[in-house]
Design a protein around this motif. Sequence first.
Motif, PDB file in Angstrom:
ATOM      1  N   GLN A 136     -13.372-121.733 -10.263  1.00 13.22           N
ATOM      2  CA  GLN A 136     -12.779-120.234  -9.769  1.00 13.22           C
ATOM      3  C   GLN A 136     -13.154-119.258 -10.528  1.00 13.22           C
ATOM      4  O   GLN A 136     -13.156-118.074 -10.398  1.00 13.22           O
ATOM      5  CB  GLN A 136     -11.367-120.446  -9.779  1.00 13.22           C
ATOM      6  CG  GLN A 136     -10.708-121.678  -8.856  1.00 13.22           C
ATOM      7  CD  GLN A 136     -11.548-121.665  -7.444  1.00 13.22           C
ATOM      8  OE1 GLN A 136     -11.669-120.552  -6.678  1.00 13.22           O
ATOM      9  NE2 GLN A 136     -11.987-122.897  -7.145  1.00 13.22           N
ATOM     10  N   ALA A 137     -13.720-119.790 -11.956  1.00 11.38           N
ATOM     11  CA  ALA A 137     -13.851-118.655 -12.858  1.00 11.38           C
ATOM     12  C   ALA A 137     -14.928-117.398 -12.406  1.00 11.38           C
ATOM     13  O   ALA A 137     -16.080-117.702 -11.657  1.00 11.38           O
ATOM     14  CB  ALA A 137     -14.370-119.072 -14.312  1.00 11.38           C
ATOM     15  N   ARG A 138     -14.537-116.139 -12.827  1.00  8.03           N
ATOM     16  CA  ARG A 138     -15.379-114.925 -12.446  1.00  8.03           C
ATOM     17  C   ARG A 138     -16.064-114.055 -13.489  1.00  8.03           C
ATOM     18  O   ARG A 138     -17.135-113.550 -13.227  1.00  8.03           O
ATOM     19  CB  ARG A 138     -14.647-114.218 -11.078  1.00  8.03           C
ATOM     20  CG  ARG A 138     -14.371-115.180 -10.033  1.00  8.03           C
ATOM     21  CD  ARG A 138     -15.556-115.148  -9.241  1.00  8.03           C
ATOM     22  NE  ARG A 138     -15.655-115.884  -7.953  1.00  8.03           N
ATOM     23  CZ  ARG A 138     -15.429-117.212  -7.840  1.00  8.03           C
ATOM     24  NH1 ARG A 138     -15.768-118.047  -8.768  1.00  8.03           N
ATOM     25  NH2 ARG A 138     -15.440-117.727  -6.619  1.00  8.03           N
ATOM     26  N   HIS A 139     -15.429-114.235 -14.508  1.00  9.99           N
ATOM     27  CA  HIS A 139     -15.776-113.255 -15.719  1.00  9.99           C
ATOM     28  C   HIS A 139     -16.468-113.616 -16.690  1.00  9.99           C
ATOM     29  O   HIS A 139     -17.432-113.551 -17.465  1.00  9.99           O
ATOM     30  CB  HIS A 139     -14.448-112.368 -15.814  1.00  9.99           C
ATOM     31  CG  HIS A 139     -14.149-111.737 -14.566  1.00  9.99           C
ATOM     32  ND1 HIS A 139     -14.847-110.676 -13.870  1.00  9.99           N
ATOM     33  CD2 HIS A 139     -12.856-111.842 -14.093  1.00  9.99           C
ATOM     34  CE1 HIS A 139     -14.233-110.353 -13.018  1.00  9.99           C
ATOM     35  NE2 HIS A 139     -13.106-110.763 -12.850  1.00  9.99           N
ATOM     36  N   GLU A 140     -15.278-114.540 -17.385  1.00  9.09           N
ATOM     37  CA  GLU A 140     -15.776-115.074 -18.816  1.00  9.09           C
ATOM     38  C   GLU A 140     -15.223-116.538 -19.229  1.00  9.09           C
ATOM     39  O   GLU A 140     -14.322-116.875 -18.831  1.00  9.09           O
ATOM     40  CB  GLU A 140     -15.144-114.150 -19.915  1.00  9.09           C
ATOM     41  CG  GLU A 140     -15.506-114.324 -21.245  1.00  9.09           C
ATOM     42  CD  GLU A 140     -14.879-113.186 -22.284  1.00  9.09           C
ATOM     43  OE1 GLU A 140     -15.669-112.639 -22.905  1.00  9.09           O
ATOM     44  OE2 GLU A 140     -13.606-112.966 -22.102  1.00  9.09           O
ATOM     45  N   HIS A 141     -15.940-117.343 -19.995  1.00 10.60           N
ATOM     46  CA  HIS A 141     -15.387-118.679 -20.530  1.00 10.60           C
ATOM     47  C   HIS A 141     -15.809-118.576 -21.673  1.00 10.60           C
ATOM     48  O   HIS A 141     -16.844-118.684 -22.428  1.00 10.60           O
ATOM     49  CB  HIS A 141     -16.383-119.641 -19.569  1.00 10.60           C
ATOM     50  CG  HIS A 141     -15.962-121.120 -19.997  1.00 10.60           C
ATOM     51  ND1 HIS A 141     -16.728-122.051 -19.987  1.00 10.60           N
ATOM     52  CD2 HIS A 141     -14.796-121.539 -20.500  1.00 10.60           C
ATOM     53  CE1 HIS A 141     -16.192-123.320 -20.282  1.00 10.60           C
ATOM     54  NE2 HIS A 141     -14.917-122.947 -20.547  1.00 10.60           N
ATOM     55  N   LEU A 142     -14.639-118.743 -22.512  1.00  6.11           N
ATOM     56  CA  LEU A 142     -14.714-118.827 -23.989  1.00  6.11           C
ATOM     57  C   LEU A 142     -14.395-120.113 -24.676  1.00  6.11           C
ATOM     58  O   LEU A 142     -13.200-120.932 -24.139  1.00  6.11           O
ATOM     59  CB  LEU A 142     -13.898-117.888 -24.606  1.00  6.11           C
ATOM     60  CG  LEU A 142     -13.721-116.464 -24.421  1.00  6.11           C
ATOM     61  CD1 LEU A 142     -12.816-115.680 -24.987  1.00  6.11           C
ATOM     62  CD2 LEU A 142     -15.159-115.815 -24.598  1.00  6.11           C
ATOM     63  N   VAL A 143     -15.302-120.995 -25.457  1.00  5.14           N
ATOM     64  CA  VAL A 143     -14.948-122.113 -26.111  1.00  5.14           C
ATOM     65  C   VAL A 143     -15.064-122.565 -27.506  1.00  5.14           C
ATOM     66  O   VAL A 143     -16.113-121.810 -28.005  1.00  5.14           O
ATOM     67  CB  VAL A 143     -15.982-123.314 -25.280  1.00  5.14           C
ATOM     68  CG1 VAL A 143     -15.415-124.795 -25.647  1.00  5.14           C
ATOM     69  CG2 VAL A 143     -15.819-123.148 -23.623  1.00  5.14           C
ATOM     70  N   MET A 144     -14.161-122.921 -27.759  1.00  3.25           N
ATOM     71  CA  MET A 144     -14.174-123.236 -29.594  1.00  3.25           C
ATOM     72  C   MET A 144     -14.256-124.823 -29.708  1.00  3.25           C
ATOM     73  O   MET A 144     -13.152-125.222 -29.301  1.00  3.25           O
ATOM     74  CB  MET A 144     -13.194-122.526 -30.378  1.00  3.25           C
ATOM     75  CG  MET A 144     -13.217-122.611 -31.829  1.00  3.25           C
ATOM     76  SD  MET A 144     -12.299-121.242 -32.571  1.00  3.25           S
ATOM     77  CE  MET A 144     -10.516-121.517 -32.061  1.00  3.25           C
ATOM     78  N   TYR A 145     -15.333-125.158 -30.331  1.00  4.31           N
ATOM     79  CA  TYR A 145     -15.350-126.877 -30.458  1.00  4.31           C
ATOM     80  C   TYR A 145     -15.061-127.131 -31.928  1.00  4.31           C
ATOM     81  O   TYR A 145     -15.433-126.359 -32.849  1.00  4.31           O
ATOM     82  CB  TYR A 145     -16.981-127.422 -30.219  1.00  4.31           C
ATOM     83  CG  TYR A 145     -17.207-127.116 -28.690  1.00  4.31           C
ATOM     84  CD1 TYR A 145     -16.821-128.034 -27.493  1.00  4.31           C
ATOM     85  CD2 TYR A 145     -18.359-126.067 -28.300  1.00  4.31           C
ATOM     86  CE1 TYR A 145     -17.144-127.715 -26.222  1.00  4.31           C
ATOM     87  CE2 TYR A 145     -18.732-125.956 -26.963  1.00  4.31           C
ATOM     88  CZ  TYR A 145     -18.078-126.716 -26.003  1.00  4.31           C
ATOM     89  OH  TYR A 145     -18.311-126.568 -24.598  1.00  4.31           O
ATOM     90  N   THR A 146     -14.616-128.347 -32.034  1.00  6.14           N
ATOM     91  CA  THR A 146     -14.334-128.682 -33.366  1.00  6.14           C
ATOM     92  C   THR A 146     -14.997-130.089 -33.677  1.00  6.14           C
ATOM     93  O   THR A 146     -14.757-130.814 -34.507  1.00  6.14           O
ATOM     94  CB  THR A 146     -12.546-128.939 -33.530  1.00  6.14           C
ATOM     95  OG1 THR A 146     -12.005-129.685 -32.779  1.00  6.14           O
ATOM     96  CG2 THR A 146     -12.228-127.656 -33.876  1.00  6.14           C
ATOM     97  N   ASP A 147     -15.790-130.634 -32.647  1.00  9.07           N
ATOM     98  CA  ASP A 147     -16.455-132.074 -32.765  1.00  9.07           C
ATOM     99  C   ASP A 147     -17.604-131.998 -33.400  1.00  9.07           C
ATOM    100  O   ASP A 147     -18.215-130.668 -33.762  1.00  9.07           O
ATOM    101  CB  ASP A 147     -16.977-132.296 -31.161  1.00  9.07           C
ATOM    102  CG  ASP A 147     -15.781-132.168 -30.102  1.00  9.07           C
ATOM    103  OD1 ASP A 147     -15.800-131.175 -29.660  1.00  9.07           O
ATOM    104  OD2 ASP A 147     -15.234-133.237 -29.676  1.00  9.07           O
TER     105      ASP A 147
END
Length: 330
Positions: A136-147
């Motif tokens: 459903q996302a339309r604008h922005e996706h932020l991800v911070m990974y610690t793997d």
Amino acid sequence: MKDTTVLPVLTGHGLPADADVAYRALALFGPCDLAELVRRVGLSRPRLRAALSALADVGIAMQIAEPATGRRRAHATARWAVMPPELVVDKLREQYGRRHARASVTDLMNAARSCPGVRVVPQATATERRSYLLDQARHEHLVMYTDLAFDTEVARGAVPSARRRHERGVRLRTLALADSRSPRLPAPDLALLDGEHRRAGDLPFHVAIIDRSVAFLPLDDDDAAAGCLEVTHPRLVNGLCALYERQWATATRPLIPTARQHALLGLLAKGHTDVSAAQRLGVSARTIAHEVRALMDHYRVTSRFQLGLVLAITWDDLDIPPQGDQTLHG
């Protein structure tokens, strides 16, 4: 058998660049005394003493007695050795910890009991819930990974949905640890999963934020089965977005060498001068000098040898074009 261990980037963990260079030299060449280390890396004795002291202060370098017998006994000198690369990151995290991050997660977990904008999502439904909201996302996706490592098959399975979001114009930004290894995927697929990508020496916790309206945090970074928190409370989501932006501002863009830079590093590692490397690659010596300076500036080193150490370059790692190959122009 060739050693393919990845050396951690110590500058990303708050250590000076000289300490990073000294660590890489000791990890690659084995224990050295100060004089030998000076010859290998080209740093002055005072700078190397300071670098070794910084490494010793965090417990990843130590002096060992040099065995000596007979005539050499009176001239025995202490040598420096370092902790194996696979243990270094854990040691640094042990030193610096994640107290503030864990406190933040604990606060959110406690808030989940009373705040309508925070809820615990069991692992059995967490993946489906995240996938639904991402669709459903339309604008922005932020991800911070610690793997520190990513499952290639899981990553491959995420490519189609990432492509759909990209085609819808959803902006993707990702943060990952400097020492983490990307999944082995074709470059176009990896670009879809990375989006705008930066790396940092340490990150507080894993979080994914969708359209700045909902965030997901694992209850336990080390145990995916524990489930996650879904956060929709506006103030909490805004706080997580602000934290993300602070991490983003101090993180760095990873430098991916071009084909020519990759070949150039291999030629320099074999002992070529700027002139002979330029002849092999079909460009001017001035172009080679600019390429090398750009790489040295990016990695904050002062010599070609240090650059090789920072990039853990060995002859077998690099694909060098045969004499007369002109495919690397431009």
